[in-house]
Enzyme design. Structure first.
Site, PDB file in Angstrom:
ATOM      1  N   GLU A   1      44.251  49.080  30.362  1.00 35.44           N
ATOM      2  CA  GLU A   1      45.164  48.316  29.978  1.00 35.44           C
ATOM      3  C   GLU A   1      45.833  48.665  28.659  1.00 35.44           C
ATOM      4  OE1 GLU A   1      42.636  47.044  31.607  1.00 35.44           O
ATOM      5  OE2 GLU A   1      43.405  45.850  33.269  1.00 35.44           O
TER       6      GLU A   1
ATOM      7  N   HIS B   1      41.242  34.825  36.139  1.00 33.30           N
ATOM      8  CA  HIS B   1      42.317  35.077  37.068  1.00 33.30           C
ATOM      9  C   HIS B   1      43.074  34.148  36.943  1.00 33.30           C
ATOM     10  CE1 HIS B   1      39.250  38.033  38.486  1.00 33.30           C
ATOM     11  NE2 HIS B   1      40.213  38.757  38.853  1.00 33.30           N
TER      12      HIS B   1
END
Lengths: 319, 321
Positions: free
Chosen positions: B58, B125
């Site tokens: 990322e 999540h």
């Protein structure tokens, strides 16, 4: 090299005289490596130097005025007092300004190179410069791996100057040599003695040419010794005499001068004359910048966005 | 024909790719696979070389986007889940958000964050990151609540010359449908009145707008008229529309799905309290998720975040005060 050294020394003097706000970070001992990168890049290439790359910045095309204006906080400089010292660049000229988070600019160079490829601009390279300390970051790993996957023309130059601030290389990595990491990423590795100008020029030329000609990322480890503190606030008492007396402790500028004399490229009078010339150039630039305006907080727009209409305003009491 | 919130995001990206050769998409599994949520379904086929699979990196993904933006591209980065953007946080807040201010070179990147909770997704999540990014100067933070906004705001995000954090809500991906894609939209920075009322203003954004609308419907049966303000973007935050609503109703309840310490709801309450104190007939209130990580089990999850039930309870209390 000489200009980089003289300019650095000037900044150190100004710092000690209290004329520079914030830190001063020198490239002493790293000029041979730095200049070998900067001077072998071409217009259209991308360059992300780090804190000890004054020589390479100048060789890449940075002006003495840009450097002086940033260090001295001139409103006319490229950073306009918003950032200082080594945090400067001109992104549209491929000169990426560093942020302090080490390793972060490698992926930025990758992105510029990917974009150039998407736009059909081939035959360019991007050089990202880091120290051995930055090889411990996640950003280093992610971005070198990313460059390898995309087969980007990245030249990653690691100046292994034995200390990251005060931390010795032995506390930074446990492999024998950093260049040993290169095959693990599927990239070509090169080693060079970083205080030897002739070697640096040859090895960097090889690496840059290989990247330019489609050879994918190139990893260069240059072994050298930082001949100063991390910044001018640091007396570097942690660097041992043994280190200083080792071959790595030899001043790259002295070695380069010997190499020039031996090759008959220049005599000592010429070298002395170069130095005198750059001293005048630097003095002129500093004198000019010292007369320039500082940033004015009341003229500052205090807007962080390019889309000015989306900038929020706060504190009606201040209006 | 009906189109979901998720399909609207896919269609907006297709149109951005079609309209502007500078646009490309970079993210994990976005290529042939079409993305973890299929937000880039078939786009790699339709736009070869412009929908690129990224490694699980990322930090380097955002760094790559910044470099490409410097070169004039307009990358869209898909974070597989908003939660994972913390790994790219440094590049977002220190590199992308500061670039224009430092150098006058703009940084037109879009970071798509599949945000918010769905039952069973757990602590890693389910997060809502909008307050975190809104804290940093140099970023625009969008939180679309409707299919129409998901489409038009994503297109506007691509067009904006600054880094945009685009918080798209995963719960709305499949649940929310519209008949067609919009042809016009409010500009970024303007909140919308999702429902008019005169007794209480519920200021919400993203999925909480729909919880608030359900509460307004429920309380209308009790004789209350609840106004629902959909912020649309949390930065910039449309203080004027919020203030005008509170001027009509005299009561404020700010609702957000993220955690209670600071954040968007605190910002809304602070602004109304400092600039519109005399408009208020009761102390302004706010409702957020509980101050714990987000639980996995549906029994816990449905109580962790605000729901129509807890919002209705807070609204009734505020209406009686």
């Amino acid at each position: 090299m000489v200009l980089g050294r003289v300019l650095d020394e000037k900044f150190a003097t100004l710092y000690r005289a209290g004329k520079i706000h914030g830190g001063v970070f020198l490239g002493r001992g790293q000029e041979a490596l730095s200049v070998a990168v900067g001077m072998q890049l071409q217009p259209g290439d991308v360059y992300a130097p780090l804190i000890r790359d004054q020589a390479g910045r100048l060789a890449f095309g940075e002006t003495v005025l840009d450097a002086a204006r940033t260090y001295m906080g001139s409103a006319l400089g490229p950073m306009r007092g918003r950032d200082g010292n080594v945090h400067r660049g001109r992104p549209k000229a491929g000169y990426i300004p560093m942020i302090s988070h080490l390793g972060s600019n490698i992926a930025v160079v990758n992105g510029a190179l990917l974009a150039k490829r998407m736009k059909g601009q081939n035959g360019v390279v991007g050089a990202a410069c880091i120290g051995e300390g930055a090889t411990s970051t996640g950003a280093f790993h992610e971005s070198l791996n990313q460059a390898a996957i995309e087969c980007l023309p990245l030249v990653l130059v690691v100046a292994n100057n034995q200390f990251a601030y005060s931390t010795p290389a032995s506390r930074q990595f446990a492999c024998e040599a950093l260049v040993d990491k290169a095959p693990g990423y599927g990239v070509t590795g090169h080693s060079v003695v970083g205080n030897d100008l002739v070697q640096c020029l040859a090895v960097l030329r090889g690496a840059i040419d290989a990247a330019r000609n489609g050879g994918g990322p190139q990893f260069v480890e240059a072994t050298l010794l930082r001949l100063c503190g991390h910044g001018e606030h640091d007396d570097a008492g942690y660097i041992s005499q043994e280190h200083k007396d080792s071959p790595l402790g030899r001043d790259c500028l002295k070695i380069a001068e010997e190499q020039l004399l031996k090759a008959g490229v220049a005599d000592s009078d010429t070298v002395r004359q170069w130095r005198n010339e750059v001293v005048l150039e630097v003095d002129d630039a500093i004198a000019k910048v010292q007369r320039e305006p500082a940033p004015d907080p009341y003229q500052e727009d205090w807007c962080a966005l390019a889309s000015r209409h989306l900038q929020e305003t706060h504190s009606h009491l201040e209006d | 024909m009906s189109i979901t919130y998720l399909e609207a995001i896919r269609e907006a990206q297709a149109r951005a790719l079609a309209d502007d050769p500078r646009v490309f998409i970079y993210g994990q599994d976005v290529g042939a696979f079409g993305g973890a949520f299929k937000a880039t379904k078939n786009l790699a086929n339709e736009y070869p070389g412009r929908v690129i699979d990224a490694p699980i990196s990322e930090d380097a993904m955002i760094g790559m986007a910044v470099g490409a933006a410097v070169e004039g591209m307009r990358p869209i980065i898909e974070m597989q889940f908003a939660d994972f953007s913390t790994v790219g946080f440094n590049q977002i807040v220190n590199q992308a958000a500061t670039l224009h201010w430092r150098t006058r070179v703009s940084c037109p990147i879009v970071v798509r964050l599949p945000s918010g909770g769905t039952s069973g997704s757990g602590p890693f999540h389910s997060q809502s990151m909008e307050a975190l990014y809104a804290q940093y100067p140099g970023l625009v933070v969008m939180t679309p609540a409707t299919v129409e906004d998901a489409y038009s705001m994503l297109l506007e995000a691509v067009a904006i010359d600054d880094p945009v954090i685009f918080c798209e809500h995963k719960y709305l991906y499949y649940h929310l449908k519209a008949d067609r894609l919009p042809t016009e939209a409010l500009p970024t920075g303007k909140a919308a009145i999702a429902r008019t009322g005169r007794d209480l203003s519920i200021v919400a954004y993203s999925a909480m707008v729909h919880e608030a609308l359900a509460v307004a419907e429920e309380l209308s049966g009790e004789g209350w008229e609840i106004e629902v303000v959909d912020l649309r973007s949390v930065k910039p935050l449309d203080t004027d529309t919020v203030m005008a609503s509170v001027a009509r109703t005299g009561r404020l309840l700010a609702v957000g799905e993220s955690w209670p310490w600071g954040g968007v709801t605190a910002e809304v309450v602070a602004r109304v309290a400092s600039e519109g104190f005399n408009l208020l007939d009761a102390p302004p209130q706010r409702l957020n998720a509980k101050d714990t990580p987000i639980p996995y089990h549906p029994n816990l999850w449905t109580v962790h975040r605000p729901t129509a039930r807890s919002i209705a309870a807070a609204a009734r209390q505020l209406l009686r005060s």
